[in-house]
Design an enzyme around this catalytic site. Structure first.
Site, PDB file in Angstrom:
ATOM      1  N   CYS A  13       0.977  -1.496  -0.331  1.00 58.73           N
ATOM      2  CA  CYS A  13      -0.003   0.230  -0.200  1.00 58.73           C
ATOM      3  C   CYS A  13       0.340   1.067  -0.092  1.00 58.73           C
ATOM      4  O   CYS A  13       1.859   1.172   1.078  1.00 58.73           O
ATOM      5  CB  CYS A  13      -0.629   0.203   1.282  1.00 58.73           C
ATOM      6  SG  CYS A  13      -2.140   1.330   0.853  1.00 58.73           S
ATOM      7  N   CYS A  58       0.675   3.319   2.697  1.00 58.96           N
ATOM      8  CA  CYS A  58       0.834   2.939   4.646  1.00 58.96           C
ATOM      9  C   CYS A  58       3.078   2.833   3.843  1.00 58.96           C
ATOM     10  O   CYS A  58       3.284   3.147   5.437  1.00 58.96           O
ATOM     11  CB  CYS A  58       1.060   1.232   4.399  1.00 58.96           C
ATOM     12  SG  CYS A  58      -0.720   0.279   5.183  1.00 58.96           S
ATOM     13  N   ASP A  87      -0.744  16.489  -2.407  1.00 55.94           N
ATOM     14  CA  ASP A  87      -0.874  15.902  -3.657  1.00 55.94           C
ATOM     15  C   ASP A  87      -0.465  15.548  -4.398  1.00 55.94           C
ATOM     16  O   ASP A  87      -0.100  16.678  -4.930  1.00 55.94           O
ATOM     17  CB  ASP A  87      -2.411  15.819  -4.281  1.00 55.94           C
ATOM     18  CG  ASP A  87      -2.865  14.772  -4.994  1.00 55.94           C
ATOM     19  OD1 ASP A  87      -4.326  13.273  -4.361  1.00 55.94           O
ATOM     20  OD2 ASP A  87      -2.666  14.155  -6.283  1.00 55.94           O
ATOM     21  N   HIS A 129      -4.456   1.161   8.347  1.00 60.72           N
ATOM     22  CA  HIS A 129      -4.952   0.545   6.599  1.00 60.72           C
ATOM     23  C   HIS A 129      -6.425   0.071   6.802  1.00 60.72           C
ATOM     24  O   HIS A 129      -6.805  -0.646   7.411  1.00 60.72           O
ATOM     25  CB  HIS A 129      -4.076   0.118   6.348  1.00 60.72           C
ATOM     26  CG  HIS A 129      -4.285  -0.763   4.760  1.00 60.72           C
ATOM     27  ND1 HIS A 129      -3.761  -0.388   4.226  1.00 60.72           N
ATOM     28  CD2 HIS A 129      -5.371  -1.710   4.693  1.00 60.72           C
ATOM     29  CE1 HIS A 129      -4.911  -0.563   2.669  1.00 60.72           C
ATOM     30  NE2 HIS A 129      -5.430  -1.392   3.277  1.00 60.72           N
ATOM     31  N   ASN A 133     -13.310   9.210  -2.651  1.00 60.99           N
ATOM     32  CA  ASN A 133     -13.479   8.661  -3.305  1.00 60.99           C
ATOM     33  C   ASN A 133     -13.860   7.208  -2.881  1.00 60.99           C
ATOM     34  O   ASN A 133     -12.693   7.173  -2.414  1.00 60.99           O
ATOM     35  CB  ASN A 133     -12.685   8.975  -4.437  1.00 60.99           C
ATOM     36  CG  ASN A 133     -13.071   9.461  -4.911  1.00 60.99           C
ATOM     37  OD1 ASN A 133     -13.779  10.834  -5.545  1.00 60.99           O
ATOM     38  ND2 ASN A 133     -11.263  10.503  -6.183  1.00 60.99           N
ATOM     39  N   THR A 160      -8.301   4.958  -6.507  1.00 63.61           N
ATOM     40  CA  THR A 160      -7.450   4.789  -7.151  1.00 63.61           C
ATOM     41  C   THR A 160      -6.168   4.164  -6.143  1.00 63.61           C
ATOM     42  O   THR A 160      -5.626   2.849  -6.422  1.00 63.61           O
ATOM     43  CB  THR A 160      -6.754   5.497  -8.113  1.00 63.61           C
ATOM     44  OG1 THR A 160      -6.092   6.695  -7.243  1.00 63.61           O
ATOM     45  CG2 THR A 160      -7.679   6.290  -9.372  1.00 63.61           C
ATOM     46  N   HIS A 204      -6.216   2.973   0.401  1.00 58.82           N
ATOM     47  CA  HIS A 204      -6.529   3.404   1.551  1.00 58.82           C
ATOM     48  C   HIS A 204      -6.881   4.634   1.943  1.00 58.82           C
ATOM     49  O   HIS A 204      -6.782   5.582   1.370  1.00 58.82           O
ATOM     50  CB  HIS A 204      -4.862   3.261   1.724  1.00 58.82           C
ATOM     51  CG  HIS A 204      -4.642   4.022   3.598  1.00 58.82           C
ATOM     52  ND1 HIS A 204      -3.243   2.896   4.057  1.00 58.82           N
ATOM     53  CD2 HIS A 204      -4.617   4.875   4.522  1.00 58.82           C
ATOM     54  CE1 HIS A 204      -3.225   3.470   5.429  1.00 58.82           C
ATOM     55  NE2 HIS A 204      -3.975   4.980   5.422  1.00 58.82           N
ATOM     56  N   HIS A 211      -8.217   7.988   2.395  1.00 62.12           N
ATOM     57  CA  HIS A 211      -7.770   9.651   2.420  1.00 62.12           C
ATOM     58  C   HIS A 211      -9.217  10.275   1.982  1.00 62.12           C
ATOM     59  O   HIS A 211      -9.723  10.191   1.301  1.00 62.12           O
ATOM     60  CB  HIS A 211      -7.177   9.501   1.344  1.00 62.12           C
ATOM     61  CG  HIS A 211      -7.450   9.164   0.175  1.00 62.12           C
ATOM     62  ND1 HIS A 211      -7.456   7.540  -0.348  1.00 62.12           N
ATOM     63  CD2 HIS A 211      -7.480   9.631  -1.208  1.00 62.12           C
ATOM     64  CE1 HIS A 211      -7.481   7.655  -1.603  1.00 62.12           C
ATOM     65  NE2 HIS A 211      -7.837   8.709  -2.136  1.00 62.12           N
ATOM     66  N   HIS A 264      -9.410  13.817   0.119  1.00 61.87           N
ATOM     67  CA  HIS A 264      -8.968  15.067  -0.781  1.00 61.87           C
ATOM     68  C   HIS A 264      -9.812  16.674  -0.040  1.00 61.87           C
ATOM     69  O   HIS A 264     -11.024  16.384   0.461  1.00 61.87           O
ATOM     70  CB  HIS A 264      -9.215  14.635  -1.651  1.00 61.87           C
ATOM     71  CG  HIS A 264      -8.807  14.068  -2.999  1.00 61.87           C
ATOM     72  ND1 HIS A 264      -8.391  13.934  -3.780  1.00 61.87           N
ATOM     73  CD2 HIS A 264      -9.591  12.997  -2.571  1.00 61.87           C
ATOM     74  CE1 HIS A 264      -7.801  12.477  -3.944  1.00 61.87           C
ATOM     75  NE2 HIS A 264      -8.861  11.259  -3.739  1.00 61.87           N
TER      76      HIS A 264
HETATM   77  P1  5GP Z   1      -8.090   8.612  -5.527  1.00 62.07           P
HETATM   78  O1  5GP Z   1      -8.196   8.523  -6.972  1.00 62.07           O
HETATM   79  O2  5GP Z   1      -7.975   6.614  -5.027  1.00 62.07           O
HETATM   80  O3  5GP Z   1      -9.591   9.422  -4.739  1.00 62.07           O
HETATM   81  O4  5GP Z   1      -6.992   9.177  -4.625  1.00 62.07           O
HETATM   82  C1  5GP Z   1      -5.446   9.313  -4.414  1.00 62.07           C
HETATM   83  C2  5GP Z   1      -4.768  10.360  -4.901  1.00 62.07           C
HETATM   84  O5  5GP Z   1      -3.526   9.898  -4.392  1.00 62.07           O
HETATM   85  C3  5GP Z   1      -4.734  10.938  -6.648  1.00 62.07           C
HETATM   86  O6  5GP Z   1      -5.082  11.830  -6.101  1.00 62.07           O
HETATM   87  C4  5GP Z   1      -3.370  11.245  -6.613  1.00 62.07           C
HETATM   88  O7  5GP Z   1      -2.795  11.990  -7.407  1.00 62.07           O
HETATM   89  C5  5GP Z   1      -2.917  10.314  -5.304  1.00 62.07           C
HETATM   90  N1  5GP Z   1      -1.075  10.403  -5.122  1.00 62.07           N
HETATM   91  C6  5GP Z   1      -1.111   8.882  -5.938  1.00 62.07           C
HETATM   92  N2  5GP Z   1       0.312   8.969  -5.949  1.00 62.07           N
HETATM   93  C7  5GP Z   1       0.593   9.253  -4.538  1.00 62.07           C
HETATM   94  C8  5GP Z   1       2.171  10.082  -4.721  1.00 62.07           C
HETATM   95  O8  5GP Z   1       3.340   8.828  -4.088  1.00 62.07           O
HETATM   96  N3  5GP Z   1       2.139  11.133  -3.699  1.00 62.07           N
HETATM   97  C9  5GP Z   1       0.839  11.470  -3.243  1.00 62.07           C
HETATM   98  N4  5GP Z   1       1.830  12.426  -2.323  1.00 62.07           N
HETATM   99  N5  5GP Z   1      -0.121  11.693  -4.003  1.00 62.07           N
HETATM  100  C10 5GP Z   1       0.060  10.595  -4.496  1.00 62.07           C
HETATM  101 ZN    ZN Z   2      -2.301   1.058   3.703  1.00 60.00          ZN
END
Ligand code: 5GP
Ligand code: ZN
Length: 117
Positions: free
Chosen positions: A9, A12, A35, A51, A90, A98, A101, A103, A105
């Protein structure tokens, strides 16, 4: 298992310090970092240290930590001096999740449209 750090993850790994991130706030139960692909002038992710695959699972298993995530989302908005902000969870691939874990935004610093795409 839910609650325990997962080797595969990404978030994590950020909690564990194995992958760098621009951390803006930390508490005993949460980490907030910018982000990597910001969608607004302020785009910070607030995650629980534990997690869970998504916010719904977190809220069901650890409601106090889910509340911590929400409290920290507001603290980020205050730190960034945002007049208004949007908090998004999301939940599920079809909704754009995507990273599996939980989160939040925290987005702000520009006008927002409704409904989101
Ligand atoms: P999701 O699409 O799951 O709601 O949001 C995942 C977010 O994680 C995305 O906005 C993406 O830009 C961000 N993200 C993906 N990989 C990384 C990373 O390695 N570091 C940081 N800081 N953000 C990441
Ligand atoms: Zn995790």
């Amino acid at each position: 298992m839910a609650g325990e750090a997962q080797d595969d993850c990404l978030f994590c790994k950020i909690v564990g310090g194995h992958i760098p991130a621009t951390i803006v706030r930390e508490t005993e139960t949460t980490v907030a970092f910018r982000d990597i692909n910001p969608q607004a002038p302020t785009h910070v992710l607030v995650i629980p240290r534990v997690h869970y695959a998504n916010a719904a699972d977190l809220a069901a298993a650890e409601p106090a930590i889910a509340a911590d995530v929400l409290r920290e989302a507001k603290a980020v908005a205050d730190d960034e001096k945002l007049d208004s902000h949007r908090v998004i969870f999301n939940t599920g691939a079809g909704a754009g999740q995507t990273v599996f874990h939980a989160h939040a935004h925290v987005l702000g610093g520009r006008g927002m449209h409704w409904p989101p795409g």
